[in-house]
Each structure stands twice: as structure tokens, then as C-alpha cells.
Design a protein around this motif. Sequence first.
Motif, PDB file in Angstrom:
ATOM      1  N   GLU A  83       0.846  -1.188   0.000  1.00  0.00           N
ATOM      2  CA  GLU A  83       0.000   0.000   0.000  1.00  0.00           C
ATOM      3  C   GLU A  83       0.884   1.242   0.000  1.00  0.00           C
ATOM      4  OE1 GLU A  83      -3.355   2.122   2.833  1.00  0.00           O
ATOM      5  OE2 GLU A  83      -3.198  -0.072   2.836  1.00  0.00           O
ATOM      6  N   ARG A 129      -4.782  -2.556  -4.110  1.00  0.00           N
ATOM      7  CA  ARG A 129      -3.485  -2.437  -3.421  1.00  0.00           C
ATOM      8  C   ARG A 129      -3.299  -1.056  -2.818  1.00  0.00           C
ATOM      9  NH1 ARG A 129      -4.697  -6.746  -4.722  1.00  0.00           N
ATOM     10  NH2 ARG A 129      -3.418  -8.397  -5.634  1.00  0.00           N
ATOM     11  N   ARG A 130      -4.101  -0.106  -3.279  1.00  0.00           N
ATOM     12  CA  ARG A 130      -4.096   1.260  -2.754  1.00  0.00           C
ATOM     13  C   ARG A 130      -2.724   1.936  -2.888  1.00  0.00           C
ATOM     14  NH1 ARG A 130      -8.436   2.863  -0.390  1.00  0.00           N
ATOM     15  NH2 ARG A 130      -7.438   4.149   1.192  1.00  0.00           N
ATOM     16  N   ILE A 131      -2.152   1.825  -4.097  1.00  0.00           N
ATOM     17  CA  ILE A 131      -0.882   2.493  -4.349  1.00  0.00           C
ATOM     18  C   ILE A 131      -1.095   3.992  -4.458  1.00  0.00           C
ATOM     19  CG2 ILE A 131       0.044   0.430  -5.491  1.00  0.00           C
ATOM     20  CD1 ILE A 131      -0.197   2.092  -8.170  1.00  0.00           C
ATOM     21  N   THR A 132       0.002   4.739  -4.460  1.00  0.00           N
ATOM     22  CA  THR A 132      -0.068   6.195  -4.535  1.00  0.00           C
ATOM     23  C   THR A 132       0.068   6.703  -5.962  1.00  0.00           C
ATOM     24  OG1 THR A 132       0.771   6.428  -2.294  1.00  0.00           O
ATOM     25  CG2 THR A 132       1.044   8.332  -3.737  1.00  0.00           C
TER      26      THR A 132
END
Length: 169
Positions: A83, A129-132
Motif C-alpha cells: 500500500e 493495493r491502494r498504491i499512490t
Amino acid sequence: LYSHERDGFQIDEYCHVGQWGTHIDPPSHFHAGKRTLDRIPPEQLLLPLVVLDVHEAVQRNPDFIIGAQHLKDWEEQNGPVPEGAFVALRTDWSKRWPDRAAMDNTDAKGVSHYPGWSLPVLKTLFEERRITAIGHETTDTDPGLATSQDDYSLESYVLAGNHYQIELL
């Protein structure tokens, strides 16, 4: 701007088009009211790095689009994408730089042939995955076959979520 004679030191200012060369696309690039570059906090610019290396597939097929199976294979070897990560797509397309014609890889009909992301992979990365942020070596998130039809829907998807991306890595 400054000269040795007048100021005791020399400083020059150089300008170039913001979309040619490695750059950050802030959400406001495509969507009014979304974050501008100055609104991305510094802590969102220093992130864990994940590199999805597909350069060998791109050598065989310049129209390569990363699919869900590639992400699944990466995670089987490395564990889940963390994340908050920055996910870079390695295609080795940057080796064509700075030749604009080689970067565009346009055929006789005016269709560009270069690799890109896919919506299923982007949705998994951002929503699950809630990546940036993401990055890629090409000029666009969308593959050349899409941009040749003025289809920038994948870039729009990324930026609409108030995420940024780095292009021309």
C-alpha cells in the motif's frame, strides 16, 4: 538572470515544454479542480518502489499491454504490492530517447506502436493495493494503439482518482 559583473555569480534559466522529458502529471492535468503539482505533499513523492519489468515482452511486441497475469506473477514472486507504493512499468522504451520518431514508433498509417498499461492492472493497483502513483517510460499511460485514436482513458482514470503519475521515466 544574474551575471558575474552585476551580481557576483551567474544563474541561467532554462525552459522547456512540461510534457516532454521526465515529468509529473498531477491530477489537474486532465481534470479541473483536482490537485495541482504544488498540492502533492512531499511525503507522497518518496515512496516504496515496485518495478514491473516487462522489457523482454516489449522487445518482442511494441504494442505490449501489461495484463493481470503479469501482476499476479510478480506478486507470487515478491508478495503483494505494498500500500502506498510507486509502481513503475519497465519497458526499456526510454532507450529510444531523445528520438521523437523512435518514441512514437508510428507506422505508415499514422498509428503509434508503444506499450502501455491496462485498466484491470490499474484498477487492481489503485483500488485493491491502494498504491499512490505510477510511472512509465513512454509518453502516455495508454498504449500507442489507443492514443492514435485520441483515447487517453487510462491516463484519465489515474488522474481522476486524484493520483499522479510520472511519464517519460
